[in-house]
Design an enzyme around this catalytic site. Structure first.
Site, PDB file in Angstrom:
ATOM      1  N   ASP A   7      28.109  -2.921 -44.841  1.00 45.50           N
ATOM      2  CA  ASP A   7      27.139  -2.996 -43.739  1.00 45.50           C
ATOM      3  C   ASP A   7      27.475  -4.255 -42.954  1.00 45.50           C
ATOM      4  O   ASP A   7      28.245  -5.105 -43.416  1.00 45.50           O
ATOM      5  CB  ASP A   7      25.705  -3.079 -44.307  1.00 45.50           C
ATOM      6  CG  ASP A   7      24.646  -3.216 -43.210  1.00 45.50           C
ATOM      7  OD1 ASP A   7      24.845  -2.654 -42.113  1.00 45.50           O
ATOM      8  OD2 ASP A   7      23.623  -3.883 -43.445  1.00 45.50           O
ATOM      9  N   TYR A  39      25.965  -5.767 -35.489  1.00 50.85           N
ATOM     10  CA  TYR A  39      26.868  -4.751 -34.939  1.00 50.85           C
ATOM     11  C   TYR A  39      26.162  -3.964 -33.823  1.00 50.85           C
ATOM     12  O   TYR A  39      26.791  -3.416 -32.944  1.00 50.85           O
ATOM     13  CB  TYR A  39      27.280  -3.751 -36.022  1.00 50.85           C
ATOM     14  CG  TYR A  39      28.350  -4.201 -36.994  1.00 50.85           C
ATOM     15  CD1 TYR A  39      28.806  -5.517 -37.041  1.00 50.85           C
ATOM     16  CD2 TYR A  39      28.918  -3.274 -37.884  1.00 50.85           C
ATOM     17  CE1 TYR A  39      29.782  -5.900 -37.960  1.00 50.85           C
ATOM     18  CE2 TYR A  39      29.896  -3.655 -38.788  1.00 50.85           C
ATOM     19  CZ  TYR A  39      30.324  -4.963 -38.830  1.00 50.85           C
ATOM     20  OH  TYR A  39      31.294  -5.330 -39.730  1.00 50.85           O
ATOM     21  N   CYS A  70      25.336   1.593 -42.981  1.00 47.26           N
ATOM     22  CA  CYS A  70      24.970   0.983 -41.704  1.00 47.26           C
ATOM     23  C   CYS A  70      24.855   2.111 -40.683  1.00 47.26           C
ATOM     24  O   CYS A  70      25.813   2.887 -40.516  1.00 47.26           O
ATOM     25  CB  CYS A  70      26.067  -0.001 -41.298  1.00 47.26           C
ATOM     26  SG  CYS A  70      25.891  -0.685 -39.636  1.00 47.26           S
ATOM     27  N   GLU A 149      16.960 -10.370 -40.827  1.00 49.47           N
ATOM     28  CA  GLU A 149      17.977 -11.316 -41.329  1.00 49.47           C
ATOM     29  C   GLU A 149      17.445 -12.745 -41.347  1.00 49.47           C
ATOM     30  O   GLU A 149      17.935 -13.582 -42.088  1.00 49.47           O
ATOM     31  CB  GLU A 149      19.269 -11.231 -40.501  1.00 49.47           C
ATOM     32  CG  GLU A 149      20.064  -9.942 -40.706  1.00 49.47           C
ATOM     33  CD  GLU A 149      21.001  -9.956 -41.930  1.00 49.47           C
ATOM     34  OE1 GLU A 149      21.385 -11.042 -42.394  1.00 49.47           O
ATOM     35  OE2 GLU A 149      21.336  -8.848 -42.416  1.00 49.47           O
ATOM     36  N   CYS A 181      18.290   2.445 -39.175  1.00 45.01           N
ATOM     37  CA  CYS A 181      19.083   1.238 -39.421  1.00 45.01           C
ATOM     38  C   CYS A 181      18.733   0.778 -40.819  1.00 45.01           C
ATOM     39  O   CYS A 181      17.554   0.760 -41.198  1.00 45.01           O
ATOM     40  CB  CYS A 181      18.722   0.175 -38.387  1.00 45.01           C
ATOM     41  SG  CYS A 181      19.319  -1.480 -38.798  1.00 45.01           S
ATOM     42  N   HIS A 183      18.543  -1.980 -42.144  1.00 42.86           N
ATOM     43  CA  HIS A 183      17.709  -3.177 -42.273  1.00 42.86           C
ATOM     44  C   HIS A 183      16.210  -2.843 -42.237  1.00 42.86           C
ATOM     45  O   HIS A 183      15.388  -3.605 -42.734  1.00 42.86           O
ATOM     46  CB  HIS A 183      17.990  -4.158 -41.125  1.00 42.86           C
ATOM     47  CG  HIS A 183      19.218  -4.977 -41.312  1.00 42.86           C
ATOM     48  ND1 HIS A 183      20.484  -4.458 -41.228  1.00 42.86           N
ATOM     49  CD2 HIS A 183      19.379  -6.299 -41.584  1.00 42.86           C
ATOM     50  CE1 HIS A 183      21.367  -5.418 -41.424  1.00 42.86           C
ATOM     51  NE2 HIS A 183      20.727  -6.552 -41.638  1.00 42.86           N
TER      52      HIS A 183
HETATM   53  N1  DGL Z   1      22.239  -2.266 -40.894  1.00 41.98           N
HETATM   54  C1  DGL Z   1      22.836  -2.010 -39.604  1.00 41.98           C
HETATM   55  C2  DGL Z   1      22.469  -0.607 -39.151  1.00 41.98           C
HETATM   56  O1  DGL Z   1      22.113   0.171 -40.006  1.00 41.98           O
HETATM   57  C3  DGL Z   1      22.486  -3.161 -38.779  1.00 41.98           C
HETATM   58  C4  DGL Z   1      22.785  -3.330 -37.535  1.00 41.98           C
HETATM   59  C5  DGL Z   1      23.285  -4.524 -36.875  1.00 41.98           C
HETATM   60  O2  DGL Z   1      24.119  -5.233 -37.411  1.00 41.98           O
HETATM   61  O3  DGL Z   1      22.874  -4.644 -35.736  1.00 41.98           O
HETATM   62  O4  DGL Z   1      22.564  -0.215 -38.019  1.00 41.98           O
END
Ligand code: DGL
Length: 260
Positions: A7, A39, A70, A149, A181, A183
């Site tokens: 991820d 990301y 991710c 985060e 997502c 997170h």
């Molecule tokens: N955990 C990533 C997702 O599922 C996080 C995204 C990120 O880094 O913006 O999209």
């Protein structure tokens, strides 16, 4: 069997935690690309390049399969990585879409994701492939990953952002909300406080359940975690995902700066 999971940060640890519970003997190697997070606001090309490098790192560790834990990287890079790599690759989009379709009663599904994920339309396509008549309300939520985060889940600021992001799916009458997502499951309590009756779909756990059906429970049950940077509060956050101290953190930081 050794499984690689990656991820952009710590969100994918939700997949590790669920998978380790379902398949306790599996060996799991995790890579969180914390140095290049987020990301979700990057171009598709950049996410594809990062995902290919993350997968290559895991392959060098000898993994037999790769899980893209991710939503953003699954949306941008899954078909390409599947074609290019010698091991099977799985993402969060299809398993989460399947659980959402199985859960909804009124065929109205909300999807929350990063900008990249929502712009790609990946979840909408996957849901429509299973339920063509579904009414989907998709919302990009760029503020949520930084809240998670930075240990801000549960704060007033985070709730204010969530109130805004939940407006459209609530208004549309969605009975199911897909957290697209990895997170976002850490914000479950905040979401349910604002919208108690909605059914939540956790994309990271959906991937773990889907993969667990396909893999034998073989190995030594080692969980090894690699990251490309340590942020403040990193270990506390990792502990929230993986309570019980089962995982072993690799001492060295992975030097992504040298990957080109
Ligand atoms: N955990 C990533 C997702 O599922 C996080 C995204 C990120 O880094 O913006 O999209």
């Amino acid at each position: 069997m050794k499984v690689g999971v990656f991820d952009s940060g710590l969100g994918g640890l939700g997949t590790v935690s669920a998978l380790a519970r379902l398949r306790p003997n599996l060996d799991i190697i995790y890579f969180g690309d914390t140095a290049r997070l987020p990301y979700g606001t990057r171009s598709r090309e950049a996410v594809r390049r990062y995902a290919a490098q993350d997968a290559a790192f895991l392959l060098k560790k000898g993994v037999d399969a790769i899980l893209i834990a991710c939503g953003t990287a699954s949306s941008a890079a899954l078909p390409d990585l599947s074609d290019e790599l010698s091991v099977p690759v799985y993402g969060v989009v299809r398993p989460a879409a399947r659980e959402a379709v199985q859960t909804t009663q009124n065929r109205k599904i909300g999807v929350l994701g990063t900008q990249g994920t929502i712009a790609s339309g990946s979840y909408e396509r996957a849901i429509r492939a299973l339920m063509p008549e579904a009414q989907i309300t998709a919302v990009a939520c760029p503020l949520l990953v930084p809240f998670v985060e930075n240990g801000e889940a549960g704060s007033d600021l985070c709730r204010m952002a969530l109130m805004r992001y939940l407006e459209a799916p609530k208004k549309a009458g969605c009975d199911t909300l897909l957290l697209g997502c990895t997170h976002y499951p850490l914000l479950k309590d905040d979401i349910l406080a604002l919208w108690p009756e909605v059914k939540l779909i956790d994309a990271s756990a959906a991937l773990a359940r889907d993969f667990a059906e396909k893999c034998p429970d073989e190995g030594e049950g080692r969980v090894e975690l690699f990251t490309s940077d340590f942020s403040q509060g990193f270990f506390e956050l990792a502990e929230r995902f993986l309570p019980g101290g089962r995982a072993h953190f690799a001492e060295e930081k992975v030097a992504v700066e040298t990957w080109n």
